[in-house]
Motif scaffolding. Structure first.
Motif, PDB file in Angstrom:
ATOM      1  N   VAL A 124      46.509  42.296  35.994  1.00 36.70           N
ATOM      2  CA  VAL A 124      46.254  41.582  37.247  1.00 36.70           C
ATOM      3  C   VAL A 124      44.762  41.305  37.357  1.00 36.70           C
ATOM      4  CG1 VAL A 124      46.473  41.642  39.761  1.00 36.70           C
ATOM      5  CG2 VAL A 124      48.195  42.763  38.339  1.00 36.70           C
ATOM      6  N   GLY A 125      44.415  40.059  37.662  1.00 34.99           N
ATOM      7  CA  GLY A 125      43.027  39.692  37.887  1.00 34.99           C
ATOM      8  C   GLY A 125      42.760  39.479  39.362  1.00 34.99           C
ATOM      9  N   THR A 126      41.743  40.147  39.891  1.00 34.28           N
ATOM     10  CA  THR A 126      41.409  40.033  41.308  1.00 34.28           C
ATOM     11  C   THR A 126      39.928  39.717  41.474  1.00 34.28           C
ATOM     12  OG1 THR A 126      40.901  42.387  41.559  1.00 34.28           O
ATOM     13  CG2 THR A 126      43.181  41.709  41.929  1.00 34.28           C
ATOM     14  N   SER A 127      39.597  39.112  42.612  1.00 34.06           N
ATOM     15  CA  SER A 127      38.204  38.833  42.946  1.00 34.06           C
ATOM     16  C   SER A 127      38.046  38.914  44.454  1.00 34.06           C
ATOM     17  CB  SER A 127      37.778  37.459  42.418  1.00 34.06           C
ATOM     18  OG  SER A 127      38.526  36.429  43.045  1.00 34.06           O
ATOM     19  N   VAL A 135      38.160  40.530  38.016  1.00 31.88           N
ATOM     20  CA  VAL A 135      38.137  41.820  37.334  1.00 31.88           C
ATOM     21  C   VAL A 135      39.588  42.179  37.045  1.00 31.88           C
ATOM     22  CG1 VAL A 135      37.578  44.268  37.538  1.00 31.88           C
ATOM     23  CG2 VAL A 135      36.018  42.539  38.468  1.00 31.88           C
ATOM     24  N   GLY A 136      39.856  42.586  35.810  1.00 33.68           N
ATOM     25  CA  GLY A 136      41.228  42.865  35.409  1.00 33.68           C
ATOM     26  C   GLY A 136      41.592  44.328  35.547  1.00 33.68           C
ATOM     27  N   GLU A 152      36.268  43.432  32.535  1.00 30.26           N
ATOM     28  CA  GLU A 152      35.272  42.554  33.137  1.00 30.26           C
ATOM     29  C   GLU A 152      35.289  41.190  32.445  1.00 30.26           C
ATOM     30  OE1 GLU A 152      33.477  43.368  35.686  1.00 30.26           O
ATOM     31  OE2 GLU A 152      33.453  45.562  35.765  1.00 30.26           O
ATOM     32  N   GLY A 153      34.792  40.164  33.161  1.00 25.53           N
ATOM     33  CA  GLY A 153      34.640  38.842  32.560  1.00 25.53           C
ATOM     34  C   GLY A 153      35.951  38.156  32.246  1.00 25.53           C
ATOM     35  N   VAL A 154      36.944  38.320  33.106  1.00 27.54           N
ATOM     36  CA  VAL A 154      38.274  37.799  32.790  1.00 27.54           C
ATOM     37  C   VAL A 154      38.695  36.698  33.769  1.00 27.54           C
ATOM     38  CG1 VAL A 154      39.107  39.796  31.524  1.00 27.54           C
ATOM     39  CG2 VAL A 154      39.279  39.789  34.015  1.00 27.54           C
ATOM     40  N   ARG A 155      37.778  35.822  34.094  1.00 31.24           N
ATOM     41  CA  ARG A 155      38.098  34.681  34.944  1.00 31.24           C
ATOM     42  C   ARG A 155      39.215  33.853  34.304  1.00 31.24           C
ATOM     43  NH1 ARG A 155      33.810  31.221  38.039  1.00 31.24           N
ATOM     44  NH2 ARG A 155      35.149  29.715  39.062  1.00 31.24           N
TER      45      ARG A 155
END
Length: 685
Positions: A124-127, A135-136, A152-155
């Motif tokens: 899951v990627g959240t911001s 952030v994953g 990190e760095g998972v846009r």
């Protein structure tokens, strides 16, 4: 090249690139916020805003279902459930009418997620604050807990799980950089610092790789998007590191997939601007040896789901999403094609990525060997999960045939150069008298304007207006050539098309000029800003949402170099003149000037389109307004928001209530001015 007056203007606006929390920009933003607050409290706008907010709340109260991920036993999707403000991950079991929330993020927005085949594990990627700088995390749904790893760095990450679910391949930006997207391998239970790179790039590369794994986990399909018109596809042997190139250097989009048996097939624009379905024989992988499964037609194909016996395809025709099936014989050749009987509407895509990506396409998936599953909506009917078995009508998840009542109809107008432009009209009174009309446009990046559900459209209809979606060149409504006609040095065609549509709506009696409003977002915000500069007489009110306005400097801000394939390269001397010609900030003439009522909206944390574009445009318009102007010029800034993707419903309602209030206030003032003029004329007689 000689200096232009607009260069002096932009030099004078350089301070607007400063810190919005510190003077002088903070003071300027406070003044704009005070202006918006005063507008909200004025008697007439307050009434318009209250009615608009009520309509928007009703339109936003419905469930919004995202594109389905098929896992063992059912599907998962990213949904906004009835009455909720933010999106959560939902689970639906086969033959179960109920929708169950399985994961929520109370302190952040869920940008994307990718489930393991069993559905037990999720990446899951959240911001936060709309930044989309994901952030994953890895979530174990079976135990209701989050694993220790942090990615990190998972846009806008692409993720492909290993068959044994011991890890996955995923895309990342090392060091959380803006460019240089790469593919890495992660093993569960290990730190990200131990991950292995499997597909590298230079740190400033704008190419956009995505990844898909073969069913046995030994090979990866790597799709590398180059700009917005080209996809290279490579087959990577994960054991030997050997790569077979399936397509490279062709100016076309391709989406290949593995079948459950390991075969490769998919949709390609190679030698087919509208798209065709082909199968790849790895013994002869060159494009001239591909086996055609479905020939090009008048349907613009987007993507597909590849089974061993069937290929479900998804695309569009006449601005409406379509789903079809191709049945394969034992040798893999096509037997026939059947299209699902769907009304005008749209098929949901997975993730609205900022770059061209396989995740941007509409999604259809195999629910089983003979049944497709997808999410469908139309402008005034919210998204719903549908299944379709060829030979039968599409059904909702409960198994009931799709039944929808909609006011959407398709039509077209003729552009100034003789081309026909497709339109969608959400119309409460077909063939009725002129009504308040809101016109939406986009026209860029090969991304089609569609009939997808819109709270804005549904609320506008509820308030008694007509809503129009224009299919402009620069999109993909009529294939790759349609996109080509509106990109680079042909960008002006997009703005001309939009003005032609507006003029035709007035000429055809759909609306009158004094009750026409226009709006667009992002690239569509550029469209509105350019229209205000080039045709300020076109409408009564305009909303430019997160617009691009400084087109000679856009590439230096945020991640905007991803868009040079459509906008042009300001550093290229051969591009600068025609970029300058369409750039809103560079096209503004001397003061004073007359404009319609304008509201520009932006998000403080937008990492796609820097808020500077909005600040500078508003200030430039302010500098050109005459002292006697009565038209509104407002800036709305979401202090906790970004580009708008996944914006919470409560903040969407507040923002759009302001926008509607500006539009209806403008309509009322225009009507009063017209009545006063008519009275004066009558008195003179």
């Amino acid at each position: 090249m000689s200096a232009q007056p607009s260069d002096d203007l932009l030099a004078g606006l350089a301070w607007m690139r400063g810190d919005p929390e510190r003077a002088p920009l903070a003071d300027w933003l406070r003044d704009r916020a005070d202006e918006l607050a005063a507008f909200r409290e004025a008697p007439e706008p307050r009434g318009h805003r209250a009615r608009a907010a009520a309509a928007l709340r009703r339109a936003a109260a419905v469930p919004l279902h995202g594109a389905p991920h098929v896992v063992r036993g059912g599907v998962l999707s990213l949904d906004r459930l009835p009455g909720a403000s933010t999106r959560t991950i939902s689970w639906r079991a086969r033959h179960d009418r109920l929708c169950h929330t399985v994961h929520a993020e109370p302190e952040a927005a869920i940008d994307w997620f990718h489930p393991a085949p069993s559905g037990r594990l999720l990446v899951v990627g959240t911001s936060s604050s709309g930044s989309e700088r994901s952030v994953g995390a890895i979530v174990d749904l079976s135990r209701g807990r989050r694993l220790s790893e942090r990615l990190e760095g998972v846009r806008s990450a692409s993720v492909a799980w290993l068959p044994d679910e011991s890890g996955f391949l995923y895309t990342r930006y090392p060091g959380d950089r803006d460019y240089g997207r790469e593919i890495w391998r992660h093993r569960l239970g290990t730190a990200q610092s131990e991950d292995e790179r499997v597909w590298g790039q230079d740190a400033d590369a704008t190419a956009w790789p995505d990844v898909e794994l073969s069913p046995d986990g030994t090979h990866a399909l790597v799709h590398v998007s180059i700009g917005w018109t080209r996809t290279d596809v490579h087959l990577l042997d994960l054991q030997s590191g050997r790569t077979i190139t399936l397509v490279e250097g062709r100016d076309s989009l391709t989406r290949f997939h593995f079948s459950p048996g390991g075969a490769i097939a998919g949709v390609t624009g190679v030698d087919a601007p509208y798209g065709r379905v082909v199968r790849v024989d790895l013994a002869a992988p060159a494009s001239e040896d591909w086996i055609e499964v479905l020939a090009e037609s008048d349907v613009v194909l987007d993507d597909c789901s590849v089974g061993d016996r069937t290929v479900f395809v998804v695309g569009e025709k006449d601005m409406s999403g379509v789903v079809g099936v191709v049945t394969l014989d034992p040798e893999g050749a096509a037997r026939d094609v059947e299209w699902a009987p769907l009304p005008i509407g749209q098929i949901a895509s997975a993730v609205p990525t900022p770059g061209q990506s396989t995740m941007r396409t509409r999604v259809v998936r195999h629910l089983d060997a003979d049944t497709a599953v997808f999410t469908w909506s139309t402008l005034d009917a919210p998204p719903r999960l549908l299944t379709w078995t060829p030979g039968s009508p599409p059904c909702d998840w409960a198994g009931d045939p799709l039944a929808v009542t909609s006011a959407v109809r398709a039509t077209q107008v003729v552009a100034g150069d003789g081309e026909t432009l497709p339109l969608l009209l959400l119309d409460p009174q077909p063939e009725g008298p002129p009504l308040p009309t809101l016109l939406h446009g986009y026209g860029g990046f090969g991304l089609s304007s569609t009939a997808a559900y819109s709270e804005v459209a549904a609320a506008w209809l509820a308030l008694g207006g007509r809503y129009v979606v224009a299919g402009l060149r620069g999109g993909r409504e009529r294939g790759a050539d349609w996109h080509e006609q509106g990109r680079l040095d042909r960008r002006q065609r997009v703005f001309d098309d939009f003005a032609d549509v507006a003029d035709a709506l007035v000429a055809d009696g759909v609306c009158d000029r004094g009750r026409l409003a226009i709006w667009g977002s992002s690239n569509g915000g550029l469209l509105i800003a350019a229209t205000l500069v080039q045709r300020p007489d076109l409408c009564a009110a305009a909303h430019a949402a997160v617009p691009m306005t400084d087109m000679l400097g856009y590439h230096r801000l945020s991640i905007a170099r991803l868009w040079m394939g459509d906008f042009g390269d300001p550093e290229d001397p051969d591009h600068r003149d025609w970029i300058r010609a369409y750039s809103p900030l560079h096209g503004l003439g001397p003061a004073p000037a007359a404009f319609p009522d304008v509201i520009v909206t932006t998000g403080r944390h937008d990492t796609r389109v820097d808020p500077f574009h909005s600040y500078a445009f508003v200030e430039a318009l302010r500098a050109r307004r005459s002292a006697e102007a009565t038209e509104l010029l407002l800036l709305g800034e979401d202090l906790q928001g970004g580009h708008g993707v996944g914006k919470p419903a409560d903040r969407l309602i507040e923002e759009r209530a302001d926008v509607f209030a500006v539009m209806f206030t403008a309509f009322a003032r225009r009507a009063a001015e017209s009545d006063a003029l008519a009275s004066t004329d009558s008195d003179s007689l």
